[in-house]
Design a protein around this motif. Structure first.
Motif, PDB file in Angstrom:
ATOM      1  N   MET A 136       0.829  -1.202   0.000  1.00  0.00           N
ATOM      2  CA  MET A 136       0.000   0.000   0.000  1.00  0.00           C
ATOM      3  C   MET A 136       0.865   1.254   0.000  1.00  0.00           C
ATOM      4  SD  MET A 136      -2.255   1.974   2.638  1.00  0.00           S
ATOM      5  CE  MET A 136      -3.083   3.452   2.065  1.00  0.00           C
ATOM      6  N   ALA A 137       1.926   1.253   0.794  1.00  0.00           N
ATOM      7  CA  ALA A 137       2.810   2.422   0.850  1.00  0.00           C
ATOM      8  C   ALA A 137       3.414   2.716  -0.522  1.00  0.00           C
ATOM      9  CB  ALA A 137       3.912   2.207   1.888  1.00  0.00           C
ATOM     10  N   ASP A 138       3.854   1.675  -1.231  1.00  0.00           N
ATOM     11  CA  ASP A 138       4.411   1.866  -2.574  1.00  0.00           C
ATOM     12  C   ASP A 138       3.355   2.419  -3.528  1.00  0.00           C
ATOM     13  OD1 ASP A 138       6.859   0.883  -1.709  1.00  0.00           O
ATOM     14  OD2 ASP A 138       6.509  -1.143  -2.519  1.00  0.00           O
ATOM     15  N   ALA A 139       2.160   1.845  -3.490  1.00  0.00           N
ATOM     16  CA  ALA A 139       1.084   2.294  -4.378  1.00  0.00           C
ATOM     17  C   ALA A 139       0.658   3.723  -4.039  1.00  0.00           C
ATOM     18  CB  ALA A 139      -0.112   1.347  -4.290  1.00  0.00           C
ATOM     19  N   ALA A 140       0.557   4.043  -2.767  1.00  0.00           N
ATOM     20  CA  ALA A 140       0.163   5.397  -2.355  1.00  0.00           C
ATOM     21  C   ALA A 140       1.204   6.409  -2.808  1.00  0.00           C
ATOM     22  CB  ALA A 140      -0.027   5.463  -0.842  1.00  0.00           C
ATOM     23  N   HIS A 141       2.466   6.068  -2.667  1.00  0.00           N
ATOM     24  CA  HIS A 141       3.543   6.964  -3.108  1.00  0.00           C
ATOM     25  C   HIS A 141       3.406   7.239  -4.609  1.00  0.00           C
ATOM     26  CE1 HIS A 141       7.515   8.743  -3.466  1.00  0.00           C
ATOM     27  NE2 HIS A 141       7.715   7.934  -4.490  1.00  0.00           N
ATOM     28  N   ASP A 142       3.199   6.185  -5.394  1.00  0.00           N
ATOM     29  CA  ASP A 142       3.053   6.341  -6.843  1.00  0.00           C
ATOM     30  C   ASP A 142       1.830   7.181  -7.188  1.00  0.00           C
ATOM     31  OD1 ASP A 142       5.311   4.758  -7.094  1.00  0.00           O
ATOM     32  OD2 ASP A 142       4.188   2.949  -7.681  1.00  0.00           O
ATOM     33  N   LEU A 143       0.706   6.932  -6.525  1.00  0.00           N
ATOM     34  CA  LEU A 143      -0.521   7.688  -6.808  1.00  0.00           C
ATOM     35  C   LEU A 143      -0.379   9.162  -6.428  1.00  0.00           C
ATOM     36  CD1 LEU A 143      -3.166   5.070  -5.689  1.00  0.00           C
ATOM     37  CD2 LEU A 143      -2.826   5.950  -8.018  1.00  0.00           C
ATOM     38  N   ARG A 144       0.249   9.439  -5.302  1.00  0.00           N
ATOM     39  CA  ARG A 144       0.459  10.840  -4.905  1.00  0.00           C
ATOM     40  C   ARG A 144       1.382  11.548  -5.891  1.00  0.00           C
ATOM     41  NH1 ARG A 144       1.050   8.526   0.270  1.00  0.00           N
ATOM     42  NH2 ARG A 144       3.296   8.847   0.071  1.00  0.00           N
ATOM     43  N   ARG A 145       2.428  10.845  -6.340  1.00  0.00           N
ATOM     44  CA  ARG A 145       3.353  11.435  -7.317  1.00  0.00           C
ATOM     45  C   ARG A 145       2.618  11.746  -8.620  1.00  0.00           C
ATOM     46  NH1 ARG A 145       7.862   7.675  -8.114  1.00  0.00           N
ATOM     47  NH2 ARG A 145       6.318   6.684  -9.393  1.00  0.00           N
ATOM     48  N   GLU A 146       1.786  10.822  -9.095  1.00  0.00           N
ATOM     49  CA  GLU A 146       0.991  11.062 -10.306  1.00  0.00           C
ATOM     50  C   GLU A 146       0.053  12.244 -10.119  1.00  0.00           C
ATOM     51  OE1 GLU A 146      -1.140   7.606 -11.643  1.00  0.00           O
ATOM     52  OE2 GLU A 146       0.642   6.346 -11.439  1.00  0.00           O
ATOM     53  N   ARG A 147      -0.625  12.290  -8.961  1.00  0.00           N
ATOM     54  CA  ARG A 147      -1.556  13.385  -8.671  1.00  0.00           C
ATOM     55  C   ARG A 147      -0.829  14.719  -8.679  1.00  0.00           C
ATOM     56  NH1 ARG A 147      -3.316  13.529  -2.680  1.00  0.00           N
ATOM     57  NH2 ARG A 147      -1.198  14.310  -2.610  1.00  0.00           N
ATOM     58  N   ASP A 148       0.317  14.775  -8.026  1.00  0.00           N
ATOM     59  CA  ASP A 148       1.066  16.024  -7.937  1.00  0.00           C
ATOM     60  C   ASP A 148       1.605  16.454  -9.298  1.00  0.00           C
ATOM     61  OD1 ASP A 148       0.478  15.990  -5.260  1.00  0.00           O
ATOM     62  OD2 ASP A 148       2.472  15.303  -4.636  1.00  0.00           O
ATOM     63  N   ALA A 149       1.942  15.488 -10.151  1.00  0.00           N
ATOM     64  CA  ALA A 149       2.459  15.809 -11.475  1.00  0.00           C
ATOM     65  C   ALA A 149       1.380  16.366 -12.393  1.00  0.00           C
ATOM     66  CB  ALA A 149       3.073  14.552 -12.110  1.00  0.00           C
ATOM     67  N   THR A 150       0.130  16.030 -12.142  1.00  0.00           N
ATOM     68  CA  THR A 150      -0.956  16.513 -13.011  1.00  0.00           C
ATOM     69  C   THR A 150      -1.603  17.797 -12.502  1.00  0.00           C
ATOM     70  OG1 THR A 150      -2.583  15.106 -11.889  1.00  0.00           O
ATOM     71  CG2 THR A 150      -1.476  14.186 -13.840  1.00  0.00           C
ATOM     72  N   ARG A 151      -1.231  18.241 -11.320  1.00  0.00           N
ATOM     73  CA  ARG A 151      -1.789  19.493 -10.812  1.00  0.00           C
ATOM     74  C   ARG A 151      -1.183  20.655 -11.571  1.00  0.00           C
ATOM     75  NH1 ARG A 151      -1.858  18.695  -4.279  1.00  0.00           N
ATOM     76  NH2 ARG A 151      -3.697  17.401  -4.255  1.00  0.00           N
ATOM     77  N   PRO A 152      -2.014  21.631 -11.915  1.00  0.00           N
ATOM     78  CA  PRO A 152      -1.462  22.789 -12.621  1.00  0.00           C
ATOM     79  C   PRO A 152      -0.532  23.585 -11.700  1.00  0.00           C
ATOM     80  CG  PRO A 152      -3.828  23.043 -12.216  1.00  0.00           C
ATOM     81  CD  PRO A 152      -3.428  21.691 -11.710  1.00  0.00           C
ATOM     82  N   SER A 153       0.477  24.150 -12.311  1.00  0.00           N
ATOM     83  CA  SER A 153       1.407  24.987 -11.550  1.00  0.00           C
ATOM     84  C   SER A 153       0.720  26.299 -11.205  1.00  0.00           C
ATOM     85  CB  SER A 153       2.650  25.281 -12.375  1.00  0.00           C
ATOM     86  OG  SER A 153       3.307  24.087 -12.705  1.00  0.00           O
ATOM     87  N   PRO A 154       1.058  26.865 -10.047  1.00  0.00           N
ATOM     88  CA  PRO A 154       0.465  28.156  -9.698  1.00  0.00           C
ATOM     89  C   PRO A 154       0.980  29.235 -10.652  1.00  0.00           C
ATOM     90  CG  PRO A 154       2.074  27.472  -8.044  1.00  0.00           C
ATOM     91  CD  PRO A 154       1.944  26.358  -9.031  1.00  0.00           C
ATOM     92  N   PRO A 155       0.164  30.251 -10.909  1.00  0.00           N
ATOM     93  CA  PRO A 155       0.592  31.322 -11.837  1.00  0.00           C
ATOM     94  C   PRO A 155       1.800  32.069 -11.254  1.00  0.00           C
ATOM     95  CG  PRO A 155      -1.551  31.832 -10.865  1.00  0.00           C
ATOM     96  CD  PRO A 155      -1.146  30.469 -10.391  1.00  0.00           C
ATOM     97  N   PRO A 156       2.655  32.564 -12.120  1.00  0.00           N
ATOM     98  CA  PRO A 156       3.858  33.283 -11.645  1.00  0.00           C
ATOM     99  C   PRO A 156       3.542  34.585 -10.961  1.00  0.00           C
ATOM    100  CG  PRO A 156       3.815  33.178 -14.070  1.00  0.00           C
ATOM    101  CD  PRO A 156       2.596  32.474 -13.544  1.00  0.00           C
TER     102      PRO A 156
END
Length: 156
Positions: A136-156
């Motif tokens: 579960m820890a491995d899967a959660a780490h992967d899912l959080r990384r995917e989620r964070d990678a798809t979040r839009p970056s904040p405007p400059p």
């Protein structure tokens, strides 16, 4: 019935759903993670803001998907400012794995989450499948990384 961590309450049995309205008013709980085989119990009174039913009677029946979903649900509810009830129709101590799932989903090491679940108010000892928690820890780490990678970056 007891608070097991800030914002997280654990309880069991069939009486609580019958007294849900009074219990929710007394505790301020607005989210329920409900564990019950067959079908969910009917919680009498106003509907909780958030509700997740998993058809799991005991930890050894919880799949990887159940663990991830439980952890993500509790984390999202707490982040939203809700208090969460971990409820198992067959007894409070059957909710322990949901706390471990939340802690691991939130980034705690599986060993640390399991140690927390081995202390009061839980019954000792805590016999669990450490391999399932490592998965579960491995899967959660992967899912959080995917989620964070798809979040839009904040405007400059």
């Amino acid at each position: 019935m007891t608070w097991v961590r800030d914002g997280i309450f654990a309880a069991g049995g069939e009486a609580l759903p019958e007294d849900w309205e009074a219990f929710a008013a007394q505790t301020g709980i607005t989210a329920i993670l409900h564990l019950r085989p067959g079908a969910p119990a009917v919680f009498r009174g106003p509907s909780p803001r958030s509700f997740l039913w998993l058809e799991v009677a005991a930890e050894d029946q919880a799949t990887l998907s159940d663990r991830l979903l439980a952890g993500a649900f509790v984390e999202a509810c707490l982040r939203d400012g809700q208090r969460v009830l971990l409820h198992a129709s067959q007894g409070r101590h059957r909710t322990r794995w949901a706390l471990v799932a939340y802690r691991i989903w939130s980034g705690a090491a599986p060993e640390a989450a399991q140690r927390e679940a081995a202390r009061a108010p839980w019954l000792a000892p805590y016999a669990t499948d450490t391999v399932a928690w490592a998965r579960m820890a491995d899967a959660a780490h992967d899912l959080r990384r995917e989620r964070d990678a798809t979040r839009p970056s904040p405007p400059p």
